[in-house]
Design an enzyme around this catalytic site. Structure first.
Site, PDB file in Angstrom:
ATOM      1  N   VAL A 491       0.859  -1.168   0.000  1.00 59.24           N
ATOM      2  CA  VAL A 491       0.000   0.000   0.000  1.00 59.24           C
ATOM      3  C   VAL A 491       0.900   1.224   0.000  1.00 59.24           C
ATOM      4  O   VAL A 491       1.864   1.290   0.754  1.00 59.24           O
ATOM      5  CB  VAL A 491      -0.871   0.058   1.259  1.00 59.24           C
ATOM      6  CG1 VAL A 491      -1.886   1.179   1.140  1.00 59.24           C
ATOM      7  CG2 VAL A 491      -1.559  -1.256   1.497  1.00 59.24           C
ATOM      8  N   GLY A 492       0.607   2.152  -0.862  1.00 59.76           N
ATOM      9  CA  GLY A 492       1.381   3.391  -0.874  1.00 59.76           C
ATOM     10  C   GLY A 492       0.439   4.565  -0.862  1.00 59.76           C
ATOM     11  O   GLY A 492      -0.779   4.393  -0.875  1.00 59.76           O
ATOM     12  N   GLY A 495      -1.912   4.464  -3.709  1.00 58.64           N
ATOM     13  CA  GLY A 495      -2.963   3.450  -3.719  1.00 58.64           C
ATOM     14  C   GLY A 495      -2.366   2.088  -3.413  1.00 58.64           C
ATOM     15  O   GLY A 495      -1.289   1.985  -2.846  1.00 58.64           O
ATOM     16  N   LYS A 496      -3.100   1.056  -3.804  1.00 64.40           N
ATOM     17  CA  LYS A 496      -2.645  -0.288  -3.480  1.00 64.40           C
ATOM     18  C   LYS A 496      -1.897  -0.931  -4.638  1.00 64.40           C
ATOM     19  O   LYS A 496      -2.106  -0.583  -5.793  1.00 64.40           O
ATOM     20  CB  LYS A 496      -3.847  -1.160  -3.127  1.00 64.40           C
ATOM     21  CG  LYS A 496      -4.479  -0.740  -1.819  1.00 64.40           C
ATOM     22  CD  LYS A 496      -5.646  -1.642  -1.447  1.00 64.40           C
ATOM     23  CE  LYS A 496      -6.145  -1.260  -0.058  1.00 64.40           C
ATOM     24  NZ  LYS A 496      -7.361  -1.984   0.311  1.00 64.40           N
ATOM     25  N   ASP A 607      13.528  10.819  -6.232  1.00 67.95           N
ATOM     26  CA  ASP A 607      13.134  10.016  -5.081  1.00 67.95           C
ATOM     27  C   ASP A 607      13.949   8.726  -5.045  1.00 67.95           C
ATOM     28  O   ASP A 607      13.398   7.629  -4.971  1.00 67.95           O
ATOM     29  CB  ASP A 607      11.633   9.731  -5.111  1.00 67.95           C
ATOM     30  CG  ASP A 607      11.107   9.295  -3.745  1.00 67.95           C
ATOM     31  OD1 ASP A 607      11.858   9.432  -2.753  1.00 67.95           O
ATOM     32  OD2 ASP A 607       9.965   8.808  -3.678  1.00 67.95           O
TER      33      ASP A 607
END
Ligand SMILES: *[C@@H]1O[C@H](CO)[C@@H](O)[C@H](O)[C@H]1NC(C)=O
Ligand SMILES: *[C@@H]1O[C@H](CO)[C@@H](O)[C@H](O)[C@H]1NC(C)=O
Ligand SMILES: *[C@@H]1O[C@H](CO)[C@@H](O)[C@H](O)[C@H]1NC(C)=O
Ligand SMILES: *[C@@H]1O[C@H](CO)[C@@H](O)[C@H](O)[C@H]1NC(C)=O
Length: 833
Positions: A491-492, A495-496, A607
């Protein structure tokens, strides 16, 4: 060369007579076919003949002539032939070497989405392409010695897919172009039997000069500029003196390489320093498992007099020629064109070829070195293949096939990409307009940009050009069993993430944005744009996306082993060896290096962290999560100044202070990852004593004391060679320099990591290696512009933020494998995007 001795004049040859007006060489055979087209098309003076006039050359179960509706520009890419079964072109040829050039530019025609076609192409003797698939325009060039009067080119669809081709060329190569026995690089002796080899052009480079197009080459070849292959662009200068090139009789001719190649070079930039002593190095990506033919083109356009230029040439760090003195080879001609051929001593076990030039020690009064051109060609393996798919030439028995498959799948992850694409162009897809639970199933193709309107008004129009990646929602649901909970792997903030399997058995990771919110839309777009534009074996590849019903779904290749982070700590997985860790760092560095220097504009990932470095089944590293990427360095200032994005603990302090983003911000984050890899602990760990909380600060403290071994991962104790650790530590330290300008480029980092790996690996070689390594380390200041120590103020990420973000971040990153950072999504949300 003389075509007169062959009695093979067809209408095709008469075309070449037109060409002979401008070029010296007249190919005996010159088949140029504009597949699928009712008309002839002239491309830089060469006429590609209408398919109508050449259909007698083809035997195919289908007769599908496809035309794109892209627009009216008439070129060879607007039409294609589609083959739904095994199809064969038969060309009458004069015996000898021929170019075979295959032009592919996929588009959608009726139900045929060519971007998902998968097929093989072979001659009677060799496999040229195996399980090939392409989503973008590509030209494949081969050189094949045909020992019969007939050349057959067979297109074989894989499984129930189909094959296509936009244009093809079969053109004679002058007999003089490839002859003699090349030297073996790094081994005594010569390679025999070059004439039996099928070759595939992998790189053809014009050092220090412009791109050369077919119109400027007597053999219609393309030569690319060398800057993207240079490891250190700042160590060289480009020289151009085209007028002075001299083709000395008995040596190279204009067919060997054009004047633009010999008349320009990349020269070691010794900056008038008579004690300059460094190498200029190029790196070329190649497939493992093959030998390569290397042709070097030299022409001394830099010296003012004879016998001034002496230099060394290295192939894969092995001496090729020592004290090369071009003028003496060329019977005392100064700017004579000269060629040297090499074959790599054995099949490549690494996926790159390194070529270096450096000054000779013999005549050190004038330290310089040059290279004008280089061709790298892949040679067929012992099975006659130039591509290690499952397809074998007719002559090879199928019992060897099975053995082959396993080896290949392990060896070339690049081709996994090919396998990953849908086996067929059809997806089982329920009829539109009916409810999703309707019974009736029908075969219809993937959506195209033309059908974008049925996505309930979701407007992703800016990425309509990527429509070949669009996948119907029904297919996504089928792949994930309607987003079944048991398939959730993470899960982030976005979303999933689900594990899924496409119809053809390809495993995928499906990342589903929360359909109710628009917050991730920008990231969704960025990710699609970035990933469909950038393809590299060290970047996670996007298989498709779905934007139907306001969904934001991204489908990636499935990375078996999850995140690098999960292999370092917190998940109980067995710990990685030092070699594995170095290789992972090297892979990730390669991916980032490609982003920073690749194609057109540099891209900043923004990132970089261990949770965004994913590992496939063989632990090969790929960089993931491009949702925040930006093309740099002149990026959208408003965004940058409103919120600093990145993950705490990894964030470039300069970016944090000044909100200025450059590639060097990624380098900083990568440096943090390096220490994370070495120390196997979270980059921010608030449970530790204050001075240990921030890994970057903590490890730098020990690095500066020269006692890094005190903080390394327990399981690596005593297993890292001191030299390797030192190199690694120094490199990490430079990445963490306070100011971007003091940090190395990703290219430098890559080079140093590879060196650290070498230092780890060469234990048994004894003293000489040790000596070399000392030299190399001594050489370092040359490679980095400013090799100063950094002040103690470095790496001071706001403490007050650490705790606040850390909890959320760790929950996001642990398992997902392909998570969007929750931290970012939160930042994004607060901006109201
Ligand atoms: C195409 O080129 C061929 C060979 O030169 C010629 O015979 C033919 O007439 C041309 N066709 C058209 C439509 O121009
Ligand atoms: C290529 O050829 C054209 C003429 O055909 C010439 O004008 C141009 O300068 C050449 N370019 C190079 C790079 O040699
Ligand atoms: C150039 O590269 C070769 C091969 O890697 C190496 O042996 C040599 O020491 C290098 N020379 C310099 C000056 O770095
Ligand atoms: C390439 O294929 C030929 C057969 O056409 C074979 O004789 C040769 O050995 C192969 N080359 C290598 C390096 O295995």
């Amino acid at each position: 060369m003389g075509g007169e001795k062959f009695g093979f004049f067809t209408w095709v040859s008469s075309i070449s007579c037109l060409i002979c007006l401008c070029h010296g060489y007249v190919p005996v055979n010159n088949y140029l076919i504009n597949c699928g087209s009712p008309t002839n098309v002239t491309v830089t003076g060469r006429v590609f003949i209408s398919d109508k006039l050449t259909s007698n050359l083809l035997k195919s179960p289908s007769e599908i002539l496809a035309a794109s509706n892209r627009n009216s520009v008439s070129d060879i890419y607007q039409t294609a032939r589609i083959f739904t079964g095994i199809s064969k072109y038969t060309f009458s040829v004069a015996r000898g070497r021929h170019w075979i050039r295959l032009h592919f530019s996929p588009f959608q025609y009726l139900n045929f989405e060519m971007g998902s076609a998968k097929f093989s192409v072979s001659s009677q003797t060799h496999v040229l392409l195996s399980d090939f698939t392409t989503k973008s325009r590509v030209m494949k060039e081969y050189s094949l010695n045909v020992a019969t009067d007939i050349l057959e080119l067979t297109f074989t669809p894989s499984g129930n897919s189909f094959a296509f081709v936009n244009a093809l060329e079969v053109v004679s190569v002058p007999d003089t172009l490839l002859n003699g026995d090349p030297s073996l690089a790094g081994r005594p002796g010569r390679f025999q039997g070059l004439s039996l080899q099928a070759l595939e052009t992998v790189h053809r480079v014009n050092m220090g000069g412009p791109r050369v197009t077919p119109s400027n080459d007597t053999l219609s070849r393309i030569w690319e500029p060398d800057s993207e292959f240079l490891v250190e662009k700042n160590l060289v200068k480009s020289v151009s003196k085209i007028a002075s090139v001299d083709y000395v009789p008995g040596f190279a001719t204009e067919d060997t390489a054009p004047r633009t190649v010999y008349g320009t070079c990349t020269e070691m930039n010794s900056a008038d320093n008579p004690s300059s002593n460094f190498n200029v190095t190029w790196e070329f990506d190649v497939d493992t498992g093959f030998q390569y033919f290397l042709r070097f083109h030299f022409c001394d356009i830099v010296s003012k007099a004879l016998n001034q230029l002496y230099f060394n040439l290295y192939v894969d760090s092995m001496m090729g020629v020592e004290n090369l003195d071009l003028s003496s080879y060329l019977s005392n001609t100064l700017a004579g064109a000269y060629v040297m051929d090499y074959v790599t001593g054995s099949a490549k076990s690494t996926n790159r070829i390194r070529v270096s030039i450096g000054p000779s020690t013999v005549h050190s009064d004038y330290p310089t070195a040059i290279l004008n051109g280089l061709e790298i060609m892949k040679m067929n393996n012992s099975k006659g293949q130039l591509s290690t798919g499952t397809f074998l030439p007719a002559g090879v028995s199928s019992s060897t096939t099975k053995k082959n498959v396993g080896m290949i799948v392990g060896a070339t992850v690049g081709s996994l990409l090919a396998l990953v694409v849908f086996g067929g162009f059809f997806l089982l897809f329920k009829k539109r307009g009916r409810g999703q639970d309707g019974d009736s199933k029908t075969w219809i193709p993937l959506c195209t940009s033309g059908t974008a309107s049925d996505s309930n008004g979701t407007t992703i129009t800016s990425i309509a050009s990527n429509s070949s990646y669009r996948i119907p929602l029904v297919a996504v649901k089928e792949a994930t069993n309607s987003f079944d909970q048991s398939r959730e792997i993470g899960v982030g903030g976005f979303g999933k993430v689900y594990r899924g399997e496409l119809q053809d058995g390809t495993k995928v990771a499906v990342k589903r944005g929360n359909p109710k919110s628009q917050q991730g839309l920008a990231e969704f777009r960025t990710e699609i744009e970035m990933l469909s534009q950038f393809r590299h074996r060290h970047l996670v590849s996007l298989i498709g996306y779905c934007d139907e019903n306001n969904e934001m779904i991204l489908i990636y290749e499935y990375m078996e082993k999850g995140t690098l982070r999960s292999h370092l700590y917190g998940s109980g997985l067995p710990s990685l060896s030092w070699k594995e860790r170095l290789e992972i760092c090297i892979g990730a560095a390669r991916g980032l290096h490609y982003l920073h220097t690749g194609d057109s504009k540099p891209v900043i990932h923004r990132d970089v962290k261990s949770a965004n470095i994913l590992l496939d089944a063989s632990l090969m590293a790929k960089v993931a999560d491009f949702g925040l990427s930006k093309t740099g360095p002149e990026i959208d200032q408003t965004h940058v100044s409103t919120a600093v994005k990145g993950s705490f603990g990894y964030l470039d302090p300069e970016y944090f202070r000044r909100q200025q983003l450059t590639e060097k911000s990624d380098v900083y984050s990568f440096g943090v990852v390096m220490f994370e890899v070495l120390c196997a602990r979270p980059v921010i760990d608030p449970t530790l004593p204050r001075e240990m909380v921030n890994l970057a600060e903590w490890s730098m403290k020990w690095q500066k004391k020269g006692q890094l071994e005190h903080v390394i991962d327990e399981s690596l104790r005593g297993k890292i060679r001191p030299d390797s650790l030192r190199k690694f530590g120094e490199t990490g330290e430079k990445c963490l320099a306070d100011y971007g300008v003091d940090r190395p480029s990703m290219g430098d980092v890559l080079w140093n990591l590879e060196y650290a790996l070498q230092l780890q690996e060469t234990v048994v070689d004894g003293d000489t290696e040790e000596d070399n390594s000392t030299n190399m380390i001594g050489e370092l200041p040359l490679r980095f512009s400013d090799y100063n120590n950094q002040g103690d103020t470095s790496v001071n990420v706001g403490v007050d933020r650490e705790g606040r973000f850390e909890d959320e971040e760790s929950s996001v990153d642990d398992l997902s494998g392909v998570s969007m950072s929750k931290v970012f999504s939160q930042l994004v949300k607060s901006e109201g995007r």
